[in-house]
Design a protein around this motif. Structure first.
Motif, short mmCIF file in Angstrom:
data_model
loop_
_atom_site.label_atom_id
_atom_site.label_comp_id
_atom_site.label_asym_id
_atom_site.label_seq_id
_atom_site.Cartn_x
_atom_site.Cartn_y
_atom_site.Cartn_z
N PHE A 170 0.84 -1.05 -0.13
CA PHE A 170 -0.05 -0.05 -0.01
C PHE A 170 1.01 1.25 -0.05
O PHE A 170 0.76 2.23 -0.66
N SER A 171 1.97 1.18 0.72
CA SER A 171 2.84 2.37 0.99
C SER A 171 3.56 2.76 -0.45
O SER A 171 3.43 3.94 -0.80
N GLU A 172 4.15 1.42 -1.17
CA GLU A 172 4.42 1.84 -2.50
C GLU A 172 3.49 2.28 -3.41
O GLU A 172 3.80 3.16 -4.49
N ALA A 173 2.28 1.82 -3.31
CA ALA A 173 1.33 2.12 -4.31
C ALA A 173 0.75 3.83 -4.21
O ALA A 173 0.58 4.07 -5.25
N LEU A 174 1.39 4.18 -2.99
CA LEU A 174 1.18 5.60 -2.75
C LEU A 174 2.29 6.52 -3.31
O LEU A 174 2.26 7.61 -3.10
N GLY A 175 3.30 5.73 -3.59
CA GLY A 175 4.47 6.55 -4.14
C GLY A 175 5.44 6.88 -2.84
O GLY A 175 6.30 7.61 -3.06
N LEU A 176 5.36 5.99 -1.76
CA LEU A 176 6.08 6.16 -0.68
C LEU A 176 6.96 5.11 -0.42
O LEU A 176 7.13 4.02 -1.02
N SER A 177 7.83 5.44 0.67
CA SER A 177 8.85 4.18 0.93
C SER A 177 7.95 2.89 1.53
O SER A 177 6.96 3.16 2.08
#
Length: 244
Positions: free
Chosen positions: A165-172
């Motif tokens: 989910f974090s990566e899908a939001l463009g986050l680490s």
């Protein structure tokens, strides 16, 4: 309280029920998140994250397979829930409570005193997994071992999903975990007893879960639906969790 009046508490108006719209409709097939993709080749992670992103944006729900939770654990977990709910009433009564501060409690309709006109035909037990899991002796013997075993597996899967989910939001990958989204975990285990008038009631009414996200262990019984483009879509029983 008269029996007829008591039963009326569970009656739902017919106009509240909608038929699912996806019978034979191939456009209503939800993408499957196959975690074997990244287990076999980490370079595929970006593609999997993209699927998670698109499916979360459109559906808000997706099946997960090859999650490394042994099938035996899943079966034992479902059996443990069933065994508890099918104990004698006297044996279960000691666990009945509406006190949410308890780590393990057995109840029926947590929103019994809410504003909705009808209640669900369902019993549940609530178990706090993390951060303050109950002591083993606080858990009914009939499901104690599997609840403790399942906790380890589901926490690992939850962390992985938070990373995606974090990566899908463009986050680490650790972003959602680092801001505290992994600091609470509880299991809500439902049981739907045999009903004398099943056409007049429902096990779980329309709702949105009030947690950050839910990992649902589905059994073999029909009935699960999700809302998609203002229509209810049937989700077939997921009796398989692994693919070759």
């Amino acid at each position: 309280m008269k029996e007829s009046h008591f039963q009326s508490l569970f009656h739902h108006q017919p106009e509240k029920f909608e038929k699912a719209s996806n019978i034979g409709n191939t456009s209503h097939i939800i993408p499957i998140i196959d975690l074997a993709i990244i287990n076999k080749d980490p370079s595929n992670r970006l593609g999997l994250v993209d699927i998670v992103k698109k499916t979360s944006e459109t559906w808000g729900f997706f099946p997960v397979v090859n999650h490394d939770i042994p099938l035996s654990v899943l079966v034992e977990m479902k059996n443990g829930v069933k065994w508890f709910h099918e104990m004698d009433t006297e044996a279960k009564k000691q666990f009945y409570s509406r006190d949410r501060s308890k780590s393990f409690l057995y109840k029926s309709n947590f929103d019994l005193y809410g504003s909705q006109p009808s209640i669900n035909w369902r019993d549940s037990f609530w178990y706090l997994y993390y951060p303050d899991a109950p002591k083993p002796e606080e858990i009914p013997v009939v499901c104690r071992d599997i609840l403790l075993k399942y906790r380890k597996h589901i926490m690992k899967l939850g962390i992985l999903l938070l990373e995606l989910f974090s990566e899908a939001l463009g986050l680490s990958p650790n972003y959602l975990k680092d801001i505290g989204c992994a600091e609470g975990l509880f299991a809500l285990c439902h049981y739907y007893p045999s009903c004398p008038e099943p056409d007049l009631t429902t096990g779980t009414t329309m709702h949105s879960d009030n947690d950050f996200f839910t990992v649902l262990l589905q059994d073999h019984i029909d009935g699960l639906q999700v809302r998609y483009e203002d229509k209810w879509i049937d989700i077939p029983p997921c009796t398989w969790h692994f693919r070759n």
